[in-house]
Structures are given as C-alpha cells and as structure tokens.
Design an enzyme around this catalytic site. Sequence first.
Site, PDB file in Angstrom:
ATOM      1  N   GLU A 110      -5.119  -8.739   0.847  1.00  0.00           N
ATOM      2  CA  GLU A 110      -5.795  -8.357   2.095  1.00  0.00           C
ATOM      3  C   GLU A 110      -7.257  -8.100   1.796  1.00  0.00           C
ATOM      4  O   GLU A 110      -7.591  -7.522   0.777  1.00  0.00           O
ATOM      5  CB  GLU A 110      -5.238  -7.050   2.700  1.00  0.00           C
ATOM      6  N   GLU A 118       0.822  -1.222   0.000  1.00  0.00           N
ATOM      7  CA  GLU A 118       0.000   0.000   0.000  1.00  0.00           C
ATOM      8  C   GLU A 118       0.855   1.272   0.000  1.00  0.00           C
ATOM      9  O   GLU A 118       0.741   2.106   0.900  1.00  0.00           O
ATOM     10  CB  GLU A 118      -0.941   0.012   1.217  1.00  0.00           C
TER      11      GLU A 118
END
Length: 462
Positions: free
Chosen positions: A367, A168
Amino acid sequence: MSVQYKFPEGFWWGSATSATQMEGAANAGGKGKNIWDHWYEVEPNRFFEGVGPESTSDFYYRYKEDIQLMKEIGHNTFRLSISWSRLIPGGRGEVNQEAVKFYNHVIDELLANGIEPFVNLYHFDMPFELQEEGGWESRSVVDAYAAYAKEAFHLFGDRVPKWFTFNEPIVPVEGGYLYDFHYPNVVDGRRAVQVAFHTMVAHAKAVEIFRTCDISEGKIGIILNLTPSYPRSQNPADLRASQIADLFFNRSFLDPAVLGEYPEELIEILREHGHLPNTENGDRELIKANTADILGVNYYQPRRVKAKEHLPNPYGPFMPDWFFDNYEMPGRKMNPYRGWEIYEKGIYDIMINLKENYGNIESFISENGMGVQNEERFLEDGEIQDDYRIDFIREHLKWLHQAIQEGCNAKGYHLWTFMDNWSWMNAYKNRYGFFSVDVKTKERTPKKSAHWIKEVSERNGF
C-alpha cells in the site's frame, strides 16, 4: 518515449483493498456481523457524515465490472481480503456456502483476466461474537482464527498461491486498545500488548497450517505498515526516542514475523513497566519456526520524533508516547488534505533496512497512496485531474526503483486503492482510488491517474 525507470521483469502492478471497505452487502449473502457493523449500529456519530459499512463500494455485486476495469488499467495482481464473518458467520463452525461461491467467483474472474489474486485473511474486521469473547485478548479466538485460516487455504489454495495473515496488525492495537479510534475503544497498555502478542501467535499458527497444505508455489506472509522513525537531531536523547518509537511501531511485528523473535530491548521496556504479555509454553518456538516467506510493506508517511519535553503523567495509562514526542520538522512537504507528511525517500529507507537487517526478505509495496477530500474540485470534462496523485506515485516509484537497483528484493507496487472506498471512521471523506465512486449511484469513473498507471504497467516503467 524511452523508459527511464524500468522495473524488473514480472513486476507486480496493482492495488489493494479490504472486504469491509469495499464489498458492501454487510447484511446480505449470509454474512455475520463484524465489529464495524456493530459499532456503526451503536455509535453512528463516530463515522464521518454518519456513513457506515452497509453498502460501501458494492464490490459484492459489481466485482465483474470492477475486475474488467482492473484489467483495462494494466493490473496483473490485486490484493483483497476475505471477510471472516462472511465466510464463517460468528467466527466459528459452519462455513457459509454463499460466501464460498462469492469468493470463488471473484478469484476465478481475476484469473480469467490475467490478474493474480493476493489474499489477506484479516483486515481489522473481527467477527462481533468473537470480540465479545475478548477478541485478540483471548486464546480461544486465536484458535478460531487458525481454524478459519485452514478453511480458507483448503477452499481457495488451489488457485491462490500468495497469502497474508494480517494487514497492519499494529493498527487494531493502537486503535482498539491505546488511542480510541477503533472498536472496542479500550485504553489499556497491558491489554494492548496482549492483543499484539496473540496476533503474532495467530500469524504463526496460520503459517504452520499453511505449510502442511501443499499449495503449489505457495507463499505466506504478513502486511506491515512500516513507518521509519526519524530523529529530530543526532543528539543521543533524540536518537533514543526514535529507536523506541521504532521498537513499538515497527519492530514489535517486523522482528517476530521475519526473524522469529522479539527485540530484547522491547522486552526489557515492557518488563520494566510491568507490561509483559501472558504467554504459553511453546509460543516462542512456534513464532521462531514460522516466519514469513514474503512481506507486504504499507508506507504512507514518516514518523518524526524527538526526546520528551515533559515527563509522562504518572497517573495516566502506559503509552508508547511515554518515550518520545512527535516532531514537526520545519519545511516538510505536506498532503494538506490529509495532514500527512509526504516523504518519498522513506520507501527507499525501509527497503534498505529490510535488505541489511532482515535477510533481504522478498517484499513488495502493498500500500502507498494519497487521500484527498472533495476531489470534485479537480473535475474537468468529467474526469478528476489528480496530477497530485500521479506525482505522489511517480516520486515514490523513483525511490523504489533506486532500492531495487541497489539489490533490494522488492517485487511490486500496489496503490491504495483501486476505487474510492469506505475508510473506517473516515467513511468516504478522503478519496484514494484510481477510479472515483459516486456514493449514491456507485458509478465508477476513471481519474487521470488511471490512464497514467495503465501506461506505466504496460511499459513496466516510466
């Protein structure tokens, strides 16, 4: 019971976590300080209930027991991150042999239990000394990262075929340089753009080094939190708002990572507002030549946007939000505990986009998960009855299954996370794990979802 949703042979069932969020031992084993250790020292009040990163979920001392539990619930893969400040305290120079021993033990233990380790190099945890030099704003930090990556490949690449450069990468940009929820708490659009660009240069350098390392069956990629931007309506102004949100929050990393170049429209917007980053000769070619082999996709919630209601403040800092407003769609399904929308089809939309516009790159859900506060409310006979989590996972998996049926190259599903872990400023406020963790005793207890996922993994479907 017959399996209605069957996943492809060899599908990756597992979970994901990061070093700072679960290792603990923040000041033990020769580890240097990272920005989280430092920020907690200077502003503990910014962390939920004042809980910092010192001990978190204690994986550093309990990894054997935890890996046993992973095996018990059917994991065949597990993503962890290496702590840069543990492996190379201070970020440069000497490798910490205690850290090498620890990561070797973890990797060997995973393999001994039939679990393939997926290793990520950077998960928000800049060594403090390098942040003092400017962090990702600094070109010399990019070089230090490349040297760290090379060291990690060399130390662990004989047993780890799957590597990721960043998790991320948009988050340190948003949190650290735009919206003030990560250290160094800078609010400055130009510096934010520089950080984002240097992160991509660092990624490309690591990929380039990886390809000289001769790691058998080795693949390297990046993990991006892709959040589809849905317009309020088909009005051209709303469509444009969603397109620009997509440029800033998804395509700013997705395009260079997978296609090797930045979207022309994003460059135009930054040029128009005087926010282009400083670049060096060869950067463009480096990024072009070193695209990802594999893409991890983190998906939690959609982004819904509409055209701006008001013109931005001309005296305020440059922000992506100059171009769109967030839109609260009436009737949306919510996770009331986290304040996030639940929109399962988003996972399908992402996969179709990757198939149609990104060469159907090999990918997996790296995720997805549901954070809930005060889960002890759902305790019955010593077990948290987290049916809401089971429903959440099941409904997302149905859409992932649909995408695979339609030819999307999705290879697995990892839940965030294996056991409740420390979550940055939120500490232990929202729980995400298959196992609950008692913050005081560190005791692990399976939730109902742990039994459920074991069955799904064993049957390769549900």
